[in-house]
Design a protein around this motif. Structure first.
Motif, PDB file in Angstrom:
ATOM      1  N   ASP A 159       0.834  -1.198   0.000  1.00  0.00           N
ATOM      2  CA  ASP A 159       0.000   0.000   0.000  1.00  0.00           C
ATOM      3  C   ASP A 159       0.870   1.250   0.000  1.00  0.00           C
ATOM      4  O   ASP A 159       1.726   1.421   0.874  1.00  0.00           O
ATOM      5  N   ALA A 160       0.650   2.120  -0.979  1.00  0.00           N
ATOM      6  CA  ALA A 160       1.471   3.323  -1.139  1.00  0.00           C
ATOM      7  C   ALA A 160       0.918   4.452  -0.286  1.00  0.00           C
ATOM      8  O   ALA A 160       0.440   5.469  -0.799  1.00  0.00           O
ATOM      9  N   GLY A 161       1.021   4.289   1.027  1.00  0.00           N
ATOM     10  CA  GLY A 161       0.446   5.279   1.935  1.00  0.00           C
ATOM     11  C   GLY A 161       1.360   6.430   2.268  1.00  0.00           C
ATOM     12  O   GLY A 161       0.910   7.452   2.794  1.00  0.00           O
ATOM     13  N   ASN A 162       2.662   6.287   1.967  1.00  0.00           N
ATOM     14  CA  ASN A 162       3.623   7.330   2.325  1.00  0.00           C
ATOM     15  C   ASN A 162       4.535   7.657   1.146  1.00  0.00           C
ATOM     16  O   ASN A 162       4.760   6.833   0.261  1.00  0.00           O
ATOM     17  N   VAL A 163       5.079   8.869   1.185  1.00  0.00           N
ATOM     18  CA  VAL A 163       6.135   9.278   0.264  1.00  0.00           C
ATOM     19  C   VAL A 163       7.321   9.722   1.110  1.00  0.00           C
ATOM     20  O   VAL A 163       7.174  10.031   2.295  1.00  0.00           O
ATOM     21  N   TYR A 164       8.514   9.766   0.500  1.00  0.00           N
ATOM     22  CA  TYR A 164       9.735   9.964   1.276  1.00  0.00           C
ATOM     23  C   TYR A 164      10.706  10.914   0.582  1.00  0.00           C
ATOM     24  O   TYR A 164      10.804  10.936  -0.642  1.00  0.00           O
ATOM     25  N   ASN A 165      11.417  11.663   1.401  1.00  0.00           N
ATOM     26  CA  ASN A 165      12.599  12.389   0.959  1.00  0.00           C
ATOM     27  C   ASN A 165      13.809  11.744   1.629  1.00  0.00           C
ATOM     28  O   ASN A 165      13.848  11.633   2.864  1.00  0.00           O
ATOM     29  N   LEU A 166      14.757  11.304   0.844  1.00  0.00           N
ATOM     30  CA  LEU A 166      15.980  10.741   1.381  1.00  0.00           C
ATOM     31  C   LEU A 166      16.934  11.891   1.695  1.00  0.00           C
ATOM     32  O   LEU A 166      17.270  12.683   0.808  1.00  0.00           O
ATOM     33  N   THR A 167      17.351  12.013   2.952  1.00  0.00           N
ATOM     34  CA  THR A 167      18.235  13.113   3.339  1.00  0.00           C
ATOM     35  C   THR A 167      19.663  12.665   3.592  1.00  0.00           C
ATOM     36  O   THR A 167      20.575  13.483   3.609  1.00  0.00           O
ATOM     37  N   SER A 168      19.884  11.363   3.789  1.00  0.00           N
ATOM     38  CA  SER A 168      21.234  10.860   4.001  1.00  0.00           C
ATOM     39  C   SER A 168      21.298   9.393   3.628  1.00  0.00           C
ATOM     40  O   SER A 168      20.361   8.636   3.896  1.00  0.00           O
ATOM     41  N   GLY A 169      22.416   8.974   3.018  1.00  0.00           N
ATOM     42  CA  GLY A 169      22.606   7.575   2.682  1.00  0.00           C
ATOM     43  C   GLY A 169      22.266   7.265   1.240  1.00  0.00           C
ATOM     44  O   GLY A 169      22.021   8.166   0.423  1.00  0.00           O
ATOM     45  N   THR A 170      22.253   5.969   0.930  1.00  0.00           N
ATOM     46  CA  THR A 170      21.984   5.489  -0.425  1.00  0.00           C
ATOM     47  C   THR A 170      20.924   4.395  -0.391  1.00  0.00           C
ATOM     48  O   THR A 170      21.007   3.476   0.427  1.00  0.00           O
ATOM     49  N   LEU A 171      19.947   4.513  -1.263  1.00  0.00           N
ATOM     50  CA  LEU A 171      18.902   3.510  -1.436  1.00  0.00           C
ATOM     51  C   LEU A 171      18.987   2.929  -2.843  1.00  0.00           C
ATOM     52  O   LEU A 171      19.434   3.608  -3.777  1.00  0.00           O
TER      53      LEU A 171
END
Length: 250
Positions: free
Chosen positions: A69-81
């Motif tokens: 379920d796509a209930g959230n969105v994200y901003n990556l502020t540190s690290g690598t995905l």
């Protein structure tokens, strides 16, 4: 894909995201200029911050899975995905690597179209999808910023199509290293030596190569003095002009 400690990660649950309860780090965020928050003034930023929860991931921990379920969105502020899709026969296609400042999780359907997993320890800002969509109605700046992000993602997808379809293994690795250097420079980080935190298997799954081919190509470039393999997943681009020629004018 800051002045506070991004490397502090829970050791009690290594494969589970952990929420942070500290005050919002937005004011100190060094990648803010690359995020959806970039065009916001202080009052608008406060409204966005009120929706945000900080989440930490250890290396190898999933952020979400394809079909969830796509209930959230994200901003990556540190690290690598890394983001990837699984093929019906179990093979994996890594579709991209994300770094500080990158946004992910927007879905046209009710579920995520891909999976996301931490390559290194990561810190992210999490927003409830429906609340952010409501906020976009009041702040067109956010919608405009997301359109800009989507355009950049399309350009990256087109570049990957070229990598997968028209370049040799040597050209692919050269292009990949130059891409990492370019992304590091955009984030205000050293571009040479460049950080290559992902595994050879991850790189192969991104470039459409076997792990053995990736390792062999790195070794060949090292033997020719074009790159130097350094400790802590660092690669020195010893002869950048030659690397660019191999990449085909990347």
């Amino acid at each position: 894909m800051t002045v506070f400690d991004y490397d502090r990660v829970s050791k009690l649950a290594p494969a589970v995201a952990r929420e942070r309860s500290e005050a919002s780090p937005c004011a100190a965020c060094t990648v803010r200029g690359m995020t959806i928050c970039a065009p916001l003034d202080s009052n608008e930023l406060a409204q966005v911050s009120a929706l945000m929860t900080s989440v930490e991931l250890q290396a190898g921990a999933p952020l979400f899975d394809e079909g969830e379920d796509a209930g959230n969105v994200y901003n990556l502020t540190s690290g690598t995905l890394k983001v990837y899709k699984l093929l019906p026969d179990g093979r994996r296609q890594v579709t991209g690597f994300l770094f500080g400042g990158d946004f992910l999780g927007l879905a046209t359907q009710d579920t995520y179209a891909f999976s996301a997993e931490a390559v290194t320890s990561c810190l992210l800002c999490r927003f409830p999808r429906h609340k952010l969509e409501d906020l976009m109605q009041r702040m067109p700046k956010i919608e405009q910023r997301l359109l800009s992000i989507a355009s950049n993602e399309l350009a990256a997808a087109q570049e990957q199509m070229l990598l997968l379809g028209r370049k040799t293994a040597r050209e692919k690795i050269a292009s990949f290293l130059l891409m990492l250097a370019k992304r590091a420079k955009q984030r205000g980080q050293p571009e040479n030596p460049v950080s290559v935190p992902m595994s050879r298997t991850d790189i192969g799954d991104y470039l459409g190569l076997t792990t053995e081919t990736v390792s062999r190509t790195f070794t060949q470039l090292k033997q020719q003095g074009i790159i130097n393999l350094m400790p802590n997943h660092q690669v020195k681009l010893a002869r950048c002009e030659e690397l660019e020629e191999i990449a085909g004018g990347y």
